[in-house]
Design a protein around this motif. Structure first.
Motif, mmCIF file in Angstrom:
data_model
loop_
_atom_site.group_PDB
_atom_site.id
_atom_site.type_symbol
_atom_site.label_atom_id
_atom_site.label_comp_id
_atom_site.label_asym_id
_atom_site.label_seq_id
_atom_site.Cartn_x
_atom_site.Cartn_y
_atom_site.Cartn_z
ATOM 1 N N VAL A 1 4.061 3.705 -13.269
ATOM 2 C CA VAL A 1 2.683 3.266 -12.994
ATOM 3 C C VAL A 1 2.667 2.217 -11.883
ATOM 4 C CG1 VAL A 1 0.678 2.079 -13.949
ATOM 5 C CG2 VAL A 1 1.844 3.834 -15.299
ATOM 6 N N VAL A 2 3.556 1.231 -11.981
ATOM 7 C CA VAL A 2 3.613 0.185 -10.950
ATOM 8 C C VAL A 2 3.962 0.795 -9.599
ATOM 9 C CG1 VAL A 2 4.816 -1.897 -10.188
ATOM 10 C CG2 VAL A 2 4.212 -1.614 -12.601
ATOM 11 N N SER A 3 4.973 1.661 -9.592
ATOM 12 C CA SER A 3 5.390 2.307 -8.347
ATOM 13 C C SER A 3 4.270 3.175 -7.787
ATOM 14 C CB SER A 3 6.634 3.159 -8.595
ATOM 15 O OG SER A 3 6.953 3.925 -7.461
ATOM 16 N N GLY A 4 3.631 3.961 -8.662
ATOM 17 C CA GLY A 4 2.571 4.859 -8.212
ATOM 18 C C GLY A 4 1.403 4.108 -7.596
ATOM 19 N N VAL A 5 0.990 3.018 -8.247
ATOM 20 C CA VAL A 5 -0.121 2.234 -7.706
ATOM 21 C C VAL A 5 0.274 1.623 -6.359
ATOM 22 C CG1 VAL A 5 -1.560 0.209 -8.078
ATOM 23 C CG2 VAL A 5 -1.100 1.761 -9.972
ATOM 24 N N THR A 6 1.524 1.156 -6.259
ATOM 25 C CA THR A 6 1.989 0.570 -4.996
ATOM 26 C C THR A 6 2.010 1.612 -3.883
ATOM 27 O OG1 THR A 6 3.407 -0.907 -6.294
ATOM 28 C CG2 THR A 6 3.814 -0.802 -3.936
ATOM 29 N N VAL A 7 2.506 2.814 -4.195
ATOM 30 C CA VAL A 7 2.538 3.891 -3.195
ATOM 31 C C VAL A 7 1.115 4.252 -2.772
ATOM 32 C CG1 VAL A 7 3.209 6.276 -2.719
ATOM 33 C CG2 VAL A 7 4.732 4.809 -4.028
ATOM 34 N N CYS A 8 0.208 4.326 -3.740
ATOM 35 C CA CYS A 8 -1.192 4.641 -3.421
ATOM 36 C C CYS A 8 -1.786 3.598 -2.475
ATOM 37 C CB CYS A 8 -2.028 4.722 -4.698
ATOM 38 S SG CYS A 8 -1.731 6.202 -5.689
ATOM 39 N N VAL A 9 -1.477 2.322 -2.738
ATOM 40 C CA VAL A 9 -1.981 1.254 -1.869
ATOM 41 C C VAL A 9 -1.418 1.417 -0.462
ATOM 42 C CG1 VAL A 9 -1.832 -1.219 -1.414
ATOM 43 C CG2 VAL A 9 -2.454 -0.415 -3.686
ATOM 44 N N ALA A 10 -0.123 1.729 -0.374
ATOM 45 C CA ALA A 10 0.496 1.913 0.943
ATOM 46 C C ALA A 10 -0.160 3.071 1.687
ATOM 47 C CB ALA A 10 1.995 2.158 0.785
ATOM 48 N N MET A 11 -0.369 4.194 0.988
ATOM 49 C CA MET A 11 -0.997 5.351 1.622
ATOM 50 C C MET A 11 -2.433 5.037 2.054
ATOM 51 S SD MET A 11 1.434 7.424 1.570
ATOM 52 C CE MET A 11 2.931 7.835 0.682
ATOM 53 N N ALA A 12 -3.102 4.190 1.282
ATOM 54 C CA ALA A 12 -4.474 3.825 1.627
ATOM 55 C C ALA A 12 -4.531 3.071 2.945
ATOM 56 C CB ALA A 12 -5.085 2.972 0.512
ATOM 57 N N GLY A 13 -3.402 2.523 3.372
ATOM 58 C CA GLY A 13 -3.366 1.837 4.651
ATOM 59 C C GLY A 13 -3.759 2.737 5.804
ATOM 60 N N MET A 14 -3.487 4.036 5.680
ATOM 61 C CA MET A 14 -3.836 4.967 6.753
ATOM 62 C C MET A 14 -5.339 5.082 6.944
ATOM 63 S SD MET A 14 -1.210 8.174 6.678
ATOM 64 C CE MET A 14 0.373 8.101 5.872
ATOM 65 N N LEU A 15 -6.096 4.724 5.943
ATOM 66 C CA LEU A 15 -7.552 4.816 6.049
ATOM 67 C C LEU A 15 -8.112 3.772 7.017
ATOM 68 C CD1 LEU A 15 -8.430 5.299 2.258
ATOM 69 C CD2 LEU A 15 -8.116 7.059 3.991
ATOM 70 N N PHE A 16 -7.290 2.798 7.399
ATOM 71 C CA PHE A 16 -7.747 1.743 8.294
ATOM 72 C C PHE A 16 -7.462 2.056 9.762
ATOM 73 C CE2 PHE A 16 -7.437 -0.243 4.211
ATOM 74 C CZ PHE A 16 -8.475 -1.160 4.186
ATOM 75 N N THR A 17 -6.884 3.219 10.036
ATOM 76 C CA THR A 17 -6.565 3.550 11.421
ATOM 77 C C THR A 17 -7.790 3.988 12.203
ATOM 78 O OG1 THR A 17 -6.050 5.855 10.850
ATOM 79 C CG2 THR A 17 -4.230 4.253 10.795
ATOM 80 N N GLY A 18 -8.792 4.557 11.528
ATOM 81 C CA GLY A 18 -9.955 5.083 12.225
ATOM 82 C C GLY A 18 -9.680 6.421 12.888
ATOM 83 N N ILE A 19 -8.484 6.972 12.658
ATOM 84 C CA ILE A 19 -8.100 8.273 13.216
ATOM 85 C C ILE A 19 -8.203 9.306 12.111
ATOM 86 C CG2 ILE A 19 -6.234 9.585 14.305
ATOM 87 C CD1 ILE A 19 -5.181 6.911 15.398
ATOM 88 N N ALA A 20 -9.044 10.312 12.319
ATOM 89 C CA ALA A 20 -9.373 11.261 11.261
ATOM 90 C C ALA A 20 -8.131 11.936 10.679
ATOM 91 C CB ALA A 20 -10.349 12.314 11.790
ATOM 92 N N GLU A 21 -7.171 12.287 11.532
ATOM 93 C CA GLU A 21 -5.956 12.957 11.061
ATOM 94 C C GLU A 21 -5.164 12.051 10.137
ATOM 95 O OE1 GLU A 21 -4.364 16.317 10.617
ATOM 96 O OE2 GLU A 21 -5.239 16.327 12.618
ATOM 97 N N PHE A 22 -5.061 10.769 10.493
ATOM 98 C CA PHE A 22 -4.348 9.817 9.650
ATOM 99 C C PHE A 22 -5.103 9.570 8.349
ATOM 100 C CE2 PHE A 22 -0.813 7.274 11.679
ATOM 101 C CZ PHE A 22 -0.492 8.262 12.594
ATOM 102 N N THR B 1 9.154 1.493 -20.603
ATOM 103 C CA THR B 1 10.022 1.013 -19.526
ATOM 104 C C THR B 1 9.848 1.861 -18.266
ATOM 105 O OG1 THR B 1 11.828 2.322 -20.502
ATOM 106 C CG2 THR B 1 11.702 -0.017 -21.093
ATOM 107 N N SER B 2 10.400 3.074 -18.294
ATOM 108 C CA SER B 2 10.279 3.950 -17.118
ATOM 109 C C SER B 2 8.829 4.330 -16.865
ATOM 110 C CB SER B 2 11.128 5.211 -17.311
ATOM 111 O OG SER B 2 12.496 4.889 -17.290
ATOM 112 N N GLY B 3 8.066 4.531 -17.931
ATOM 113 C CA GLY B 3 6.654 4.878 -17.766
ATOM 114 C C GLY B 3 5.900 3.781 -17.037
ATOM 115 N N ARG B 4 6.161 2.535 -17.428
ATOM 116 C CA ARG B 4 5.506 1.424 -16.755
ATOM 117 C C ARG B 4 5.969 1.307 -15.303
ATOM 118 N NH1 ARG B 4 7.017 -3.518 -15.295
ATOM 119 N NH2 ARG B 4 5.388 -5.084 -14.971
ATOM 120 N N ALA B 5 7.269 1.503 -15.062
ATOM 121 C CA ALA B 5 7.785 1.449 -13.695
ATOM 122 C C ALA B 5 7.111 2.511 -12.827
ATOM 123 C CB ALA B 5 9.300 1.657 -13.693
#
Length: 749
Positions: A292-313, A286-290
């Motif tokens: 994993v789902v949350s972690g993958v979602t957060v990782c995807v959100a953070m990966a959004g910064m890779l599309f800025t083209g700004i090295a710091e971001f 239950t919590s373990g699966r939540a």
């Protein structure tokens, strides 16, 4: 089915089960991973973002030319000599004597080079009451702040001998030293205090020292491992100190949260009478699966910064993504192993002044039970009121003004050097932050190039972009020249940007642009800000679409409900919008600014809105996934949707509140720093998390789900062939909880 025979499926459940059965191996592998990651990262060293990597466009081109030419630009310093009243001018003997004394004093330190008198460089203000002595610091410009103190002392000594004049130093080295002295310890204290604050809150939440230490230990080991990985990855994607600080913030927040979710569920199941093995299996499924789902979602959100083209971001996004992934893996592997090893000892070190939790394991919150009763009684009214309140809070964001904060906006008048900065800009508009034209030619000393440089210097002033003086430094061996142009507008970013546009679009094409083979990108503080803003604005749409679309798909796959996926996105956007509104109200309009020690900045720093969107969209999924997973679990066990909502929200209220309090406290620490940009970040993050954990998850989510009813679980037939990433909650429910009778014998409830 026996109490210990419960079988569950899913990645998190299998990982937790293996770790619980091979606990010493799991702990050993984790510690080996942390040690290896840190060791390899230290051995590889970290590559930081360079000047030529920061931005694309002219700023990048200029930095690349300088690097390819092998020119080390020294840290430039300026001493302002200014009459305190209008009776003294630069032509008076006392004024001249003071200038001579400054030149002599700084030269005697042996730390400077290229000292220029204002009478040689014509750096005297139009009114004749101010003059600038300019020089360069010897050695590496990156470490000039460490060597500037003798020069500052020499200038201070001259000031003591000339009371009728104001003699003050400003420049890259002196600002570096001032900021390091004033705010270096400030940042360290904030980072170091975050862990004790989190531990203190966990002690109150769990009432036991061992249980409180587990989340902090997991978060710290995840951060240590990620620091090592950052060193390895930096050879492909350069990192930075800013990325390091953001990684620490995010790592502490999610590391503690994930462990908190897991630990509270395991304790709840044990308190309900299940044996330790079954409790761990249920927590994993239950919590373990939540997690994993949350972690993958957060990782995807953070990966959004890779599309800025700004090295710091890009560095911040990758560092945050890595620490979330490491914390997620640790939560579903080493944590079950530690809980299996500790058993009942997880409650060791119980604090006597905190009430021991009831033996029946009830985690229901009286407050949220009362709130939910009213929300579910009139869900439409609750949804309208909550949405209206959030939209009202978000309303100021419509007029958001973003800009890179100037020195006086960033620090106010708290530092003497800020006052010097303002005086220099008043007497010499743009003199403290001149535009820098990097000119590269096949032969920099060719007659036509020299003529073009001279023409550029003249037209820069004639066009109204600069009042001068325009300085030219030629590096003949490298065929490169630097042209320094004080911009009209000074510290007024909008006016200075207009002057920059004149230089780029009018003056340069008519002068340097007429010579074949000449490159002349224009850089500097104002140019860098403009290029940064242009690039950031251009990246907003792709980042937004990437984060929203992938978060939607993850929710759809994880809950197999198009309704849950849509409501997840809408609620998160409302949360982010409310955070924007609070930022604008406090820092742009100044409403309640004094409550957070803010000044009347009048703008939001440029990088913050996109940064907050990515961070908050990711972090808010922690609570959302956890609460909705519990609601879905209850629904799968046969409860009605309304009862499932009541059960899911109330039973998760304690852990969500504890997690939110930790996040708010940690982020609020950064809101106490003196830099306005850090205050904005801390206040924005803290406000958003608070809103998310209360109004969104406690009122709006249950109200909306109650209104939707069975439509919450709607999935179109054409989507039924999607991969099924849900887990099977029913076996966990089949295991009957047990209690103890008067003879202390375990019997089914």
């Amino acid at each position: 089915m026996g109490n210990g025979d419960t079988r569950v499926r899913g990645l998190a459940a299998r990982a937790g089960g293996w770790s619980a059965r091979h606990r010493w191996a799991a702990v050993g592998i984790w510690m080996l991973f942390v040690v290896l990651a840190m060791g390899l990262g230290s051995a590889a060293g970290r590559v930081d973002v360079g000047n030529s990597d920061q931005l694309k466009g002219e700023t990048n081109t200029a930095a690349r030319i300088v690097e390819e030419a092998g020119i080390e630009e020294p840290a430039g310093e300026t001493v302002l000599v200014q009459a305190k009243d209008e009776g003294l001018t630069a032509t008076d003997q006392e004024f001249r004597s003071a200038v001579t004394a400054v030149v002599t004093a700084v030269e005697k330190t042996g730390e400077v080079a290229n000292v220029t008198s204002p009478y040689e460089s014509d750096t005297i203000s139009e009114d004749g009451h101010s003059a600038l002595v300019q020089f360069d610091m010897r050695g590496d410009s990156d470490t000039a702040g460490e060597r500037v103190e003798p020069v500052l002392d020499a200038v201070a000594g001259v000031q003591q001998d000339h009371e009728a004049l104001r003699i003050e130093e400003i420049g890259g080295a002196s600002m570096m030293k001032t900021f390091d002295d004033a705010f270096g310890d400030d940042f360290k204290k904030a980072e170091y205090s975050a862990v004790p604050v989190a531990l203190g809150i966990l002690l109150i939440a769990f009432g036991a020292l061992v249980a409180a230490l587990l989340p902090v230990a997991l978060a710290i080991t995840a951060i240590i491992a990620t620091m090592g990985l950052m060193g390895l990855v930096s050879h492909l994607q350069p990192m930075s100190e800013t990325a390091n600080s953001v990684m620490l913030l995010v790592g502490l927040a999610v590391g503690v949260d994930y462990c908190l979710f897991y630990l509270r569920r395991e304790r709840e199941e044990r308190a309900a009478g299940r044996d330790a093995q079954t409790a761990l299996r249920i927590a994993a499924a239950t919590s373990g699966r939540a997690i994993v789902v949350s972690g993958v979602t957060v990782c995807v959100a953070m990966a959004g910064m890779l599309f800025t083209g700004i090295a710091e971001f890009e560095a911040m996004g990758l560092a945050s993504l890595m620490v979330v992934a490491v914390a997620m893996v640790g939560s579903v592997t080493v944590l079950p192993a530690l809980l299996s090893l500790l058993g009942e000892r997880v409650d060791k070190g119980r604090l006597p002044f905190l009430r021991k939790r009831r033996a029946n394991g009830g985690n229901d919150s009286r407050f949220w039970t009362a709130v939910l009763k009213r929300v579910l009684a009139k869900p439409l009214l609750a949804a309208v009121v909550a949405t209206g309140a959030l939209l009202a809070v978000a309303a100021p964001a419509v007029g958001m003004k973003t800009e890179n904060l100037t020195l006086d906006q960033e620090f106010g008048d708290s530092l003497p050097i800020v006052q010097t900065y303002n005086r220099v800009n008043e007497a010499f508009p743009g003199g403290s932050e001149p535009a820098e034209v990097v000119v590269r030619a096949d032969d920099i000393n060719a007659a036509e190039v020299k003529a073009a440089l001279a023409d550029f210097r003249a037209q820069a002033v004639d066009s109204g972009a600069s009042r001068g003086p325009v300085e030219i430094r030629v590096h003949g061996r490298q065929n490169v020249a630097f042209v320094y142009v004080p911009l009209v507008g000074g510290s007024d970013q909008d006016k200075a940007a207009e002057s920059l546009v004149k230089l780029r679009d009018e003056v340069r094409p008519a002068t340097l642009g007429t010579v074949d083979g000449v490159e002349a990108p224009i850089t500097g503080q104002v140019a860098g800000n403009k290029d940064f803003n242009d690039q950031l604005v251009g990246s907003v749409v792709p980042v937004f679409l990437f984060v929203v679309v992938f978060a939607f798909l993850l929710m759809l796959l994880s809950f197999r409900s198009i309704t849950v996926a849509i409501t997840s996105i809408v609620l998160n956007l409302l949360s982010v919008g409310a955070a924007y509104g609070i930022l604008v109200a406090v820092f742009q309009h100044g409403w309640g600014a004094s409550l957070v020690g803010a000044e009347g900045v009048g703008a939001i720093i440029t990088w913050l809105p996109l940064f907050l969107f990515v961070i908050l969209f990711g972090l808010s999924m922690d609570y959302h996934v956890f609460v909705v997973s519990r609601i879905r679990e209850a629904r799968m066990r046969g409860r009605s949707t309304r009862d499932a909502i009541q059960h899911g929200v109330v039973t998760t209220a304690g852990v969500v509140t504890s997690a939110a309090v930790i996040m708010v406290a940690v982020f609020a620490i950064f809101g106490t720093l003196s830099m306005q940009s850090m205050k904005q970040m801390g206040v924005g993050l803290a406000a958003a998390v608070l809103i998310d954990a209360t109004i969104i998850r406690g009122v709006l989510l249950p109200a909306v789900m109650a209104l939707l009813g069975e439509r919450n679980w709607y999935l179109p037939k054409w989507l039924h062939r999607m991969p099924d990433l849900t887990h099977d909650e029913s076996p966990a429910a089949a295991a009957p909880p047990v209690t103890r009778d008067a003879k202390d014998e375990r019997v089914p409830v």
